[in-house]
Design a protein around this motif. Structure first.
Motif, PDB file in Angstrom:
ATOM      1  N   ASN A  70      -1.326   9.032  -1.973  1.00  0.00           N
ATOM      2  CA  ASN A  70      -1.964   7.790  -2.461  1.00  0.00           C
ATOM      3  C   ASN A  70      -1.401   6.608  -1.400  1.00  0.00           C
ATOM      4  OD1 ASN A  70      -3.327   5.748  -3.984  1.00  0.00           O
ATOM      5  ND2 ASN A  70      -1.877   5.971  -5.707  1.00  0.00           N
ATOM      6  N   ILE A  71      -2.369   5.781  -1.091  1.00  0.00           N
ATOM      7  CA  ILE A  71      -1.828   4.636  -0.269  1.00  0.00           C
ATOM      8  C   ILE A  71      -1.893   3.228  -1.094  1.00  0.00           C
ATOM      9  CG2 ILE A  71      -2.392   3.004   1.578  1.00  0.00           C
ATOM     10  CD1 ILE A  71      -4.053   5.318   3.009  1.00  0.00           C
ATOM     11  N   GLY A  72      -0.527   2.617  -1.246  1.00  0.00           N
ATOM     12  CA  GLY A  72      -0.409   1.405  -1.922  1.00  0.00           C
ATOM     13  C   GLY A  72      -0.786   0.352  -0.854  1.00  0.00           C
ATOM     14  N   ILE A  73      -1.992  -0.738  -1.217  1.00  0.00           N
ATOM     15  CA  ILE A  73      -2.002  -1.794  -0.428  1.00  0.00           C
ATOM     16  C   ILE A  73      -1.438  -3.043  -0.755  1.00  0.00           C
ATOM     17  CG2 ILE A  73      -4.224  -3.070   0.404  1.00  0.00           C
ATOM     18  CD1 ILE A  73      -5.862  -0.780  -0.424  1.00  0.00           C
ATOM     19  N   VAL A  74      -0.724  -3.609   0.077  1.00  0.00           N
ATOM     20  CA  VAL A  74      -0.183  -4.785  -0.418  1.00  0.00           C
ATOM     21  C   VAL A  74      -0.700  -5.832   0.564  1.00  0.00           C
ATOM     22  CG1 VAL A  74       2.110  -6.189  -0.867  1.00  0.00           C
ATOM     23  CG2 VAL A  74       2.057  -3.843  -1.177  1.00  0.00           C
ATOM     24  N   SER A  75      -1.293  -6.940   0.043  1.00  0.00           N
ATOM     25  CA  SER A  75      -2.288  -7.939   0.830  1.00  0.00           C
ATOM     26  C   SER A  75      -1.783  -9.337   0.368  1.00  0.00           C
ATOM     27  CB  SER A  75      -3.742  -7.682   0.332  1.00  0.00           C
ATOM     28  OG  SER A  75      -4.503  -8.624   1.002  1.00  0.00           O
ATOM     29  N   SER A  76      -1.902 -10.123   1.373  1.00  0.00           N
ATOM     30  CA  SER A  76      -1.838 -11.559   1.423  1.00  0.00           C
ATOM     31  C   SER A  76      -2.927 -12.529   1.308  1.00  0.00           C
ATOM     32  CB  SER A  76      -0.898 -12.160   2.651  1.00  0.00           C
ATOM     33  OG  SER A  76      -1.621 -11.869   3.725  1.00  0.00           O
ATOM     34  N   TYR A  77      -4.040 -11.668   0.915  1.00  0.00           N
ATOM     35  CA  TYR A  77      -5.376 -12.464   0.782  1.00  0.00           C
ATOM     36  C   TYR A  77      -5.165 -13.691   0.014  1.00  0.00           C
ATOM     37  CZ  TYR A  77      -9.999 -13.793  -0.738  1.00  0.00           C
ATOM     38  OH  TYR A  77     -11.316 -14.179  -1.069  1.00  0.00           O
ATOM     39  N   ASN A  78      -5.965 -14.876   0.522  1.00  0.00           N
ATOM     40  CA  ASN A  78      -6.427 -15.862  -0.184  1.00  0.00           C
ATOM     41  C   ASN A  78      -7.304 -16.692   0.390  1.00  0.00           C
ATOM     42  OD1 ASN A  78      -5.100 -18.099   1.355  1.00  0.00           O
ATOM     43  ND2 ASN A  78      -3.263 -17.157   0.672  1.00  0.00           N
ATOM     44  N   GLU A  79      -7.929 -17.591   0.132  1.00  0.00           N
ATOM     45  CA  GLU A  79      -9.045 -18.470   0.630  1.00  0.00           C
ATOM     46  C   GLU A  79      -8.483 -19.768   1.340  1.00  0.00           C
ATOM     47  OE1 GLU A  79     -11.789 -18.935  -2.347  1.00  0.00           O
ATOM     48  OE2 GLU A  79     -13.186 -17.408  -1.804  1.00  0.00           O
ATOM     49  N   MET A  80      -7.074 -19.969   0.954  1.00  0.00           N
ATOM     50  CA  MET A  80      -6.674 -21.051   1.586  1.00  0.00           C
ATOM     51  C   MET A  80      -6.276 -21.056   3.026  1.00  0.00           C
ATOM     52  SD  MET A  80      -6.208 -23.818  -0.352  1.00  0.00           S
ATOM     53  CE  MET A  80      -4.839 -24.553   0.510  1.00  0.00           C
ATOM     54  N   LEU A  81      -5.844 -19.910   3.440  1.00  0.00           N
ATOM     55  CA  LEU A  81      -5.649 -19.697   4.779  1.00  0.00           C
ATOM     56  C   LEU A  81      -6.713 -19.084   5.699  1.00  0.00           C
ATOM     57  CD1 LEU A  81      -2.988 -19.872   3.112  1.00  0.00           C
ATOM     58  CD2 LEU A  81      -1.910 -18.628   4.980  1.00  0.00           C
ATOM     59  N   SER A  82      -7.208 -19.539   6.736  1.00  0.00           N
ATOM     60  CA  SER A  82      -7.907 -19.100   7.656  1.00  0.00           C
ATOM     61  C   SER A  82      -7.597 -17.784   8.275  1.00  0.00           C
ATOM     62  CB  SER A  82      -8.017 -19.901   8.849  1.00  0.00           C
ATOM     63  OG  SER A  82      -6.901 -20.070   9.489  1.00  0.00           O
ATOM     64  N   PRO A 112       2.338 -14.151  -2.427  1.00  0.00           N
ATOM     65  CA  PRO A 112       1.542 -15.373  -2.077  1.00  0.00           C
ATOM     66  C   PRO A 112       1.799 -15.769  -0.584  1.00  0.00           C
ATOM     67  CG  PRO A 112       4.126 -15.477  -2.834  1.00  0.00           C
ATOM     68  CD  PRO A 112       3.445 -13.962  -2.982  1.00  0.00           C
ATOM     69  N   ALA A 113       0.924 -16.479  -0.083  1.00  0.00           N
ATOM     70  CA  ALA A 113       0.828 -16.955   1.326  1.00  0.00           C
ATOM     71  C   ALA A 113       0.489 -18.266   1.525  1.00  0.00           C
ATOM     72  CB  ALA A 113      -0.221 -15.993   2.116  1.00  0.00           C
ATOM     73  N   MET A 114       1.583 -19.191   1.959  1.00  0.00           N
ATOM     74  CA  MET A 114       1.325 -20.662   2.257  1.00  0.00           C
ATOM     75  C   MET A 114       1.282 -20.819   3.733  1.00  0.00           C
ATOM     76  SD  MET A 114       4.987 -22.115   1.320  1.00  0.00           S
ATOM     77  CE  MET A 114       4.538 -23.739   2.049  1.00  0.00           C
ATOM     78  N   CYS A 115       0.691 -21.945   3.966  1.00  0.00           N
ATOM     79  CA  CYS A 115       0.539 -22.160   5.340  1.00  0.00           C
ATOM     80  C   CYS A 115       1.068 -23.471   5.701  1.00  0.00           C
ATOM     81  CB  CYS A 115      -1.208 -22.575   5.705  1.00  0.00           C
ATOM     82  SG  CYS A 115      -1.518 -23.193   7.094  1.00  0.00           S
ATOM     83  N   ASP A 158       3.257 -17.112   9.059  1.00  0.00           N
ATOM     84  CA  ASP A 158       4.593 -17.523   9.252  1.00  0.00           C
ATOM     85  C   ASP A 158       5.672 -16.506   8.501  1.00  0.00           C
ATOM     86  OD1 ASP A 158       3.071 -19.053  10.910  1.00  0.00           O
ATOM     87  OD2 ASP A 158       4.465 -20.739  10.139  1.00  0.00           O
ATOM     88  N   LYS A 159       5.877 -16.784   7.267  1.00  0.00           N
ATOM     89  CA  LYS A 159       6.906 -16.246   6.548  1.00  0.00           C
ATOM     90  C   LYS A 159       6.053 -14.899   6.001  1.00  0.00           C
ATOM     91  CE  LYS A 159       7.461 -19.835   6.707  1.00  0.00           C
ATOM     92  NZ  LYS A 159       7.273 -20.896   7.813  1.00  0.00           N
ATOM     93  N   ILE A 160       4.935 -14.737   5.868  1.00  0.00           N
ATOM     94  CA  ILE A 160       4.239 -13.654   5.156  1.00  0.00           C
ATOM     95  C   ILE A 160       4.796 -12.344   5.886  1.00  0.00           C
ATOM     96  CG2 ILE A 160       2.129 -12.768   4.475  1.00  0.00           C
ATOM     97  CD1 ILE A 160       2.221 -16.218   5.182  1.00  0.00           C
ATOM     98  N   VAL A 161       4.459 -12.031   7.114  1.00  0.00           N
ATOM     99  CA  VAL A 161       4.824 -10.702   7.857  1.00  0.00           C
ATOM    100  C   VAL A 161       6.563 -10.523   7.491  1.00  0.00           C
ATOM    101  CG1 VAL A 161       5.074  -9.679   9.764  1.00  0.00           C
ATOM    102  CG2 VAL A 161       3.044 -10.858   9.024  1.00  0.00           C
ATOM    103  N   PRO A 162       7.430 -11.642   7.916  1.00  0.00           N
ATOM    104  CA  PRO A 162       8.827 -11.144   7.654  1.00  0.00           C
ATOM    105  C   PRO A 162       8.944 -10.584   6.381  1.00  0.00           C
ATOM    106  CG  PRO A 162       8.572 -12.814   9.102  1.00  0.00           C
ATOM    107  CD  PRO A 162       7.112 -12.718   8.628  1.00  0.00           C
ATOM    108  N   GLY A 163       8.352 -11.514   5.138  1.00  0.00           N
ATOM    109  CA  GLY A 163       8.652 -11.210   3.906  1.00  0.00           C
ATOM    110  C   GLY A 163       7.937  -9.561   3.508  1.00  0.00           C
ATOM    111  N   LEU A 164       6.974  -9.465   3.752  1.00  0.00           N
ATOM    112  CA  LEU A 164       6.091  -7.963   3.593  1.00  0.00           C
ATOM    113  C   LEU A 164       7.300  -7.131   4.308  1.00  0.00           C
ATOM    114  CD1 LEU A 164       2.581  -8.925   4.511  1.00  0.00           C
ATOM    115  CD2 LEU A 164       3.487  -8.126   2.235  1.00  0.00           C
TER     116      LEU A 164
END
Length: 625
Positions: A70-82, A112-115, A158-164
Motif C-alpha cells: 500500500n502506497i501512502g500519498i502525501v500531497s501539497s496540492y492547493n489552488e493558491m500555488l501555480s 500546507p504549501a505557502m508561496c 520553497d519550504k515544501i520539498v525540504p519539509g516533506l
C-alpha cells in the motif's frame, strides 16, 4: 570509472567522520523499524478497520486481506500555488497505476504549501521558513498511521520539498519517491520582468504596468520559471536519487508528465519489502547523496536557501554538514549553468539545452559526483544521464545528450562559465554568513563603504523613497533572523539596491535574514550568524562604520579597533513586539524561541540529531576542520 575529485573525497570523509555517532543511531532506528512496520497485522482489528473504512471495492478487500503493498500519498496540492495546482489529478493517476501493478494507494494526508512570491514584503513571510517545520510534522502525521509499505511525496516549492523530505526521513524505513509537477511554460522573460520591477521602484511605470508584467511572467500551472528555491529543489531531488530520472522539468498536463507520475507509483511498489528490491529512503539519503546535492547546487548556481535547507535535511538523516563544506566544494566545482538570475535563460531553456542528463553526465565525467550511491532506480547514478521519452505511447528512457544544445545556458565540464561554484563563506568581526556571487559582476564583488543600519526592510524602503540612499553604502538590515521574526526573505530590497547600483553607487547588503532563492546582481551577505537578537555582532554596528566585503576572499569585516569594538554594546531591537502578533505569528512563537542558528539549518528540531561535542547553546560553528 573516473576517480573522484580530491576535494569531493576529502569533504565527504570529513562529513562521514563528523556524523558517525548520529548517522549510526539514525540507521539503527530505521533498520529496527523495518522489522515491525508497516506490518498491518500489528494493528488491532479496530485500528485496521478505521484505516480502510474510507476505501471502496477492491482496495478495501486488498488492505483487509493484507496481501498487496500500500502506497501512502502525501500531497501539497492547493489552488493558491501555480506549482501545486497540477497535483489535483495526481492521486487518481497514482491509484490507477498502483492497481494495474497489483498494489494499492491511499491519499494519506495533505501538507500546507505557502508561496513566498505571494507573501514577499508582507507579514505572512514571517511564517514562511517555519512552514518547513509544519510541513515536516504534517508529513509525519500522514505517515504515522502505520498503514503503508511505501510513500510518494508530491511537492515542488520553497519550504515544501525540504519539509516533506525531513518528515519522510523520520519514516526512513519506507521506500519513498518524490513526484514533481514541472515548470510552467515560458512567458515574459525574467530579465524584462526585473527591468519593469526596477522601473516601478523609481516611479517610471505605474502599478498597472507592473501587474501586467508579473501576470505575463507567472501565467499558468507549474513552477515559476526562474532558478530559485523551487526549481533548485527539483534539481536536488533528482541528483540525490529521489526522482525518476529526467522528471524534474517536464511540463504539467502533458502525456509525458502523466506517464512519469504513473511510473513513480509502479516503481515505488518495486522498492517495497514485498517486491524484493527493498530500498528505504533513509539509505538513499546518505552522506554521499548530500554531498552530491551540494555539488549540483553549486554547479547550477542554485538557491542560497539551501545553505539552510540542505543542512536541516542532512541532520534529519543523522548527517552533520556546515558552511565550510559548501565553501570547500565551491572552490572545486565549476559553474556549468546560467539560468536566471545568473543568466537570461529560464529553466525551460536549461531543460531544452540538455538539462539534468547533460549536467549529471558532465559532473560524473569530472569526478565531481559520487556515482556509487543508492537511488530509487537502483545502484549508481548512470540512469540519471538518461532522459524520458514516449515511444509508441510507452514511457522509455534514452541516453541524454552528450553535447549542449546552447552553450550560453549549459556548458560541458571542460568549458565552464567560471571555475568555481560562486558560493562563498564570509566571516570576520560581523560573524559568519554566505554570499552567492555567480550573479554578481566581478567589479561589484568587493565593497568598502559606510554602514547605514536598519531594523526592517520597510525602513530601507522609506529611506529609498525619501532619496536618502543616493550614495555608496552597505545596508545592514538586522533583527531578521529566525529567533527575531522567523527569518523572512528580504526580496523587497533587490530592486531598490539594483537601481542604486545601476546609478553607479557602490552598494551591498549585510543581514541576518534571507534573500530570495533567486538572489541577484547586488552583493548580499546573508544568514549572518549569530543573529542580532542573540547578541550577534550586527547589533554592534552603527551608522557610518566602515564595512568591508570581499566576496572573493571571504571577508566580512568592520574597520574599527578591537578594543573599541569589544567595548561596544549590542543594541536592542526597536520593534520586536510587532513581530510577535498578527497574521498567525502568535502560533509560531514556539518555533521562534526554539530555532537553531542559520548554520544549523535554523531548524526547531535540533539537537535532533546532534553530534559529540556540540555545545548545548547551539554554537554558530559546530565544528572546525
Amino acid at each position: 570509472m573516473v576517480s573522484p575529485h580530491r576535494t569531493l573525497t576529502e569533504v565527504t570523509r570529513r562529513i562521514v567522520e563528523r556524523s558517525r555517532p548520529t548517522r549510526q543511531a539514525y540507521l539503527a532506528r530505521i533498520d529496527a523499524a523495518q522489522g515491525r512496520f508497516p506490518a498491518r497485522g500489528a494493528l488491532s482489528c479496530a485500528n485496521l478497520a478505521h484505516g480502510f473504512a474510507g476505501l471502496e471495492g477492491t482496495e478495501k478487500i486488498a488492505i483487509k486481506a493484507m496481501r498487496e503493498p500500500n502506497i501512502g500519498i502525501v500531497s501539497s496540492y492547493n489552488e493558491m500555488l501555480s506549482a501545486h495546482a497540477p497535483y489535483k489529478d495526481f492521486p487518481d493517476i497514482i491509484k490507477r497505476a498502483a492497481r494495474e501493478s497489483g498494489g494499492i494507494a491511499q491519499f494519506a494526508g495533505g501538507v500546507p504549501a505557502m508561496c513566498d512570491g505571494i507573501t514577499q514584503g508582507n507579514a505572512g513571510m514571517e511564517l514562511s521558513l517555519f512552514s518547513r517545520e509544519v510541513i515536516a510534522m504534517s508529513t509525519a502525521v500522514a505517515l504515522t498511521h502505520n498503514m503503508f509499505d511505501a510513500a510518494l511525496c508530491l511537492g515542488v516549492c520553497d519550504k515544501i520539498v525540504p519539509g516533506l523530505l525531513i518528515g519522510a526521513l523520520q519514516f526512513g524505513h519506507l521506500p519513498t519517491i518524490f513526484v514533481p509537477a514541472g515548470p510552467m511554460t515560458s512567458g515574459l522573460s525574467n530579465d524584462e520582468k526585473a527591468k519593469i520591477r526596477q522601473q516601478f521602484a523609481t516611479g517610471q511605470v505605474g502599478r498597472d504596468a507592473l501587474l501586467e508584467a508579473e501576470s505575463a511572467a507567472y501565467h499558468g500551472h507549474g513552477t515559476c520559471t526562474f532558478y530559485g528555491t523551487a526549481n533548485s529543489n527539483q534539481m536536488l531531488m533528482e541528483v540525490m536519487g529521489l526522482h525518476l530520472p529526467g522528471s524534474a522539468f517536464v511540463h504539467p498536463h502533458t502525456p509525458l508528465r502523466d506517464a512519469l507520475t504513473a511510473a513513480a507509483a509502479r516503481r515505488v511498489l518495486d522498492l517495497t519489502v514485498e517486491r524484493g528490491a527493498y530500498t528505504p529512503i533513509g539509505h538513499v539519503v546518505d552522506e554521499k547523496a548530500i554531498v552530491n546535492g551540494i555539488v549540483a547546487l553549486l554547479a547550477t548556481g542554485g538557491s542560497t536557501n539551501h545553505t539552510l535547507h540542505l543542512v536541516a535535511i542532512a541532520r534529519a538523516a543523522g548527517i552533520v554538514i556546515d558552511w565550510d563544506d559548501f565553501d570547500a566544494l565551491s572552490q572545486a566545482v565549476p559553474l556549468l549553468a546560467k539560468i536566471y538570475p545568473n543568466g537570461k535563460a529560464d529553466v525551460n531553456h536549461y531543460h531544452a539545452a540538455g538539462g539534468m542528463a547533460f549536467l549529471m553526465r558532465n559532473l560524473l565525467e569530472g569526478g565531481l559526483l559520487h556515482e556509487d550511491v543508492t537511488t530509487v532506480m537502483g545502484k549508481g547514478l548512470s540512469r540519471y544521464t538518461e532522459e524520458p521519452r514516449l515511444v509508441d505511447g510507452q514511457l522509455a528512457w534514452v541516453p541524454g545528450p552528450d553535447q549542449s544544445g546552447d552553450t550560453k545556458v549549459l556548458r560541458p565540464i571542460g568549458e565552464p562559465f567560471q571555475p568555481d561554484g560562486g558560493l562563498r563563506l564570509m566571516q570576520g568581526k560581523l560573524g559568519r554568513g554566505v554570499i552567492k556571487i555567480s550573479a554578481v559582476a566581478p567589479e561589484h564583488r568587493a565593497v568598502r563603504a559606510p554602514a547605514i543600519v536598519f531594523d526592517s526592510q520597510e525602513a530601507v524602503q522609506a529611506a529609498f523613497d525619501k532619496g536618502e540612499l543616493k550614495r555608496d553604502f552597505v545596508a545592514v538590515v538586522r533583527f531578521q533572523g529566525a529567533r527575531a521574526n522567523g527569518m523572512p526573505e528580504l526580496h523587497r530590497l533587490t530592486p531598490l539596491l539594483g537601481v542604486l547600483q545601476d546609478q553607479g553607487f557602490h552598494v551591498a547588503l549585510v543581514t541576518d535574514g534571507r534573500m530570495s532563492g533567486a538572489s541577484g546582481k547586488v552583493p548580499a551577505v546573508i544568514h549572518v550568524s549569530p543573529e542580532a537578537l542573540l547578541a550577534g555582532p550586527l547589533g554592534k554596528v552603527r551608522d557610518g562604520d566602515t564595512i568591508v566585503i570581499d566576496a572573493e576572499r571571504g571577508i566580512l569585516d568592520v574597520e574599527i579597533e578591537d578594543a573599541q569594538w569589544n567595548a561596544r554594546a549590542v543594541e536592542a531591537p526597536k520593534h520586536q513586539a510587532e513581530n510577535e502578533v498578527g497574521f498567525g505569528r502568535e502560533l509560531f512563537g514556539v518555533f521562534r524561541a526554539a530555532a537553531a542558528p542559520a548554520e544549523m539549518g535554523a531548524s526547531v528540531f535540533g539537537p535532533l540529531p546532534t553530534f559529540v561535542g556540540e555545545p548545548a547553546e547551539h554554537s554558530i560553528h559546530a565544528t572546525k576542520h
